[in-house]
Design a protein around this motif. Sequence first.
Motif, PDB file in Angstrom:
ATOM      1  N   UNK A 313      62.169 -22.719  59.223  1.00 28.35           N
ATOM      2  CA  UNK A 313      62.810 -21.929  60.266  1.00 28.35           C
ATOM      3  C   UNK A 313      62.653 -20.463  59.909  1.00 28.35           C
ATOM      4  N   UNK A 314      61.951 -19.740  60.765  1.00 29.73           N
ATOM      5  CA  UNK A 314      61.723 -18.325  60.455  1.00 29.73           C
ATOM      6  C   UNK A 314      62.932 -17.465  60.791  1.00 29.73           C
ATOM      7  N   UNK A 315      63.680 -17.834  61.856  1.00 28.55           N
ATOM      8  CA  UNK A 315      64.862 -17.053  62.232  1.00 28.55           C
ATOM      9  C   UNK A 315      65.744 -17.877  63.167  1.00 28.55           C
ATOM     10  N   UNK A 316      67.054 -17.663  63.055  1.00 32.95           N
ATOM     11  CA  UNK A 316      68.014 -18.283  63.958  1.00 32.95           C
ATOM     12  C   UNK A 316      68.734 -17.178  64.725  1.00 32.95           C
ATOM     13  N   UNK A 317      68.704 -17.274  66.058  1.00 35.35           N
ATOM     14  CA  UNK A 317      69.258 -16.243  66.920  1.00 35.35           C
ATOM     15  C   UNK A 317      70.282 -16.842  67.873  1.00 35.35           C
ATOM     16  N   UNK A 318      71.218 -16.019  68.371  1.00 32.01           N
ATOM     17  CA  UNK A 318      72.104 -16.498  69.444  1.00 32.01           C
ATOM     18  C   UNK A 318      71.313 -16.674  70.742  1.00 32.01           C
ATOM     19  N   UNK A 319      71.770 -17.575  71.593  1.00 32.86           N
ATOM     20  CA  UNK A 319      71.057 -17.819  72.849  1.00 32.86           C
ATOM     21  C   UNK A 319      70.970 -16.573  73.726  1.00 32.86           C
ATOM     22  N   UNK A 320      71.902 -15.672  73.574  1.00 30.51           N
ATOM     23  CA  UNK A 320      71.841 -14.422  74.346  1.00 30.51           C
ATOM     24  C   UNK A 320      70.632 -13.582  73.965  1.00 30.51           C
ATOM     25  N   UNK A 321      69.991 -13.891  72.849  1.00 26.95           N
ATOM     26  CA  UNK A 321      68.779 -13.188  72.429  1.00 26.95           C
ATOM     27  C   UNK A 321      67.539 -14.061  72.613  1.00 26.95           C
ATOM     28  N   UNK A 322      67.580 -14.938  73.614  1.00 24.71           N
ATOM     29  CA  UNK A 322      66.441 -15.824  73.870  1.00 24.71           C
ATOM     30  C   UNK A 322      65.164 -15.040  74.159  1.00 24.71           C
TER      31      UNK A 322
END
Length: 346
Positions: A313-322
Motif C-alpha cells: 500500500x503506497x498511501x491511505x487517504x480519506x474518501x474526500x481525497x479520492x
Amino acid sequence: MKAVQFDAHGARDVIEYGEFPDPDPDRGEVLVDVKAGAVNHLDVWTRRGLPGVDLDMPHVPGSDAAGVVEAVGEGVDRFEPGDRVAVSAGVACGSCEFCRDGEESLCVSFHILGEHVRGVHSERAAVPAENLVPVPSGVDWEIAGSVSLVFQTAWRMLHTRADIEAGEKVLVLGASGGVGHAAVQIADHAGCEVFATASSEEKLAHAEDCGADHVVDYEANDFAEEVADITGKRGVDVVVDHVGAATYPDSLKSMAKGGRLVTCGATTGPNPDAGLNRIFWNQLSVIGSTMATPGEVDDVLELVWDGTFEPRVRETLPMSEAARAHEMIENREGFGKVVLKPDSEF
C-alpha cells in the motif's frame, strides 16, 4: 451516508464526496459497513467514460472494498452481522454455458461492480452475497480492501491462462502497479525466474523486494534489449503486459520461441500493430485474461491472508481525497495500491 461519486464523465474535477442515499440490501444482498477500499486503474477509465458502458448517474465508483456485515437481505445464509468480508467485484449470471462449466469470468453477461454498476467507495454498500469473501481476524482493513481485484487478476493470468511452470522465465511489465506487483509475487512463488520493469530506482527496489530476479528501468533502457542481454538472446517464456500499445511490440521481441503473452488491459491503447509475422514465425501465443473464477479467488486470497503474498500500500487517504488518489494512479506515483477509507474512519 457519504460516498465518492460523479454525475458526469470527465477529468478528476468531476469527483465529489458527499451525501448519497443509504442502500438497503435486496434479496441475496449484504449491507457492508465499508472500512477501506482501493482505487484501481479501472476506476480512472470508468470516470473518464468507457465505450458501450452507460451508467446510472450519479455513479459511485470502486471495485475493491472490505468491511463488516451490517445486515443481510432475504435468502442470505452465508454471512451474518459482524462478519468481516471483502468484495470480489466480478458478477456472473450463474446459468450460461461458461458458468455451468465453472468459468464464470467468461460469462456472457459478466460485469464488474464499480465499472458497469454502482461500486463500493462509500460508507456503506449493498453487495450480492456471491461477491463477498470472508476476511480472517487480524488482517488489516487496508490489505483486505486492496487485494481482491489485482491478485485474482494476476493469479488467473499466470496460473490458469499462461499455465506457468517452475523454472520458466516471466517478464512483468509495470511491476510497480497493482496487477504488476501481484504478478511478480505470484510468479516468484511458482518458482519462476522473474524479470520486472518499472520507471525509477525506488520502484525497481520494491520489485526486487517482491521477488524479481532482474529489474529494468524502462525509461532509461530498452527493456527488450535488456531481456535479450540477460537471457543470451533467448527471451522469456511468458510476458505479463497490461500496458498495451506502448509496450506490445517490445513484448513480442522479448519472447522466446513458443512463448506466451498474457494481457488483462491496455492502458496506453488497445490497437497496436498485431506483429503477425513475429507471432507465426516464433509460434507465439497472445492470451487474454480478466478477473477470475470464485475458486481462483479463494486460492489466491488464502495465500494473501496467510502472509505468503504481501500486498503493498503506497498511501491511505480519506474518501474526500479520492481525486488525489486518482491523480496518483494516473501519474504512476509510488509503488503498490492507493487505498481510500471513509472520512469517518480517520
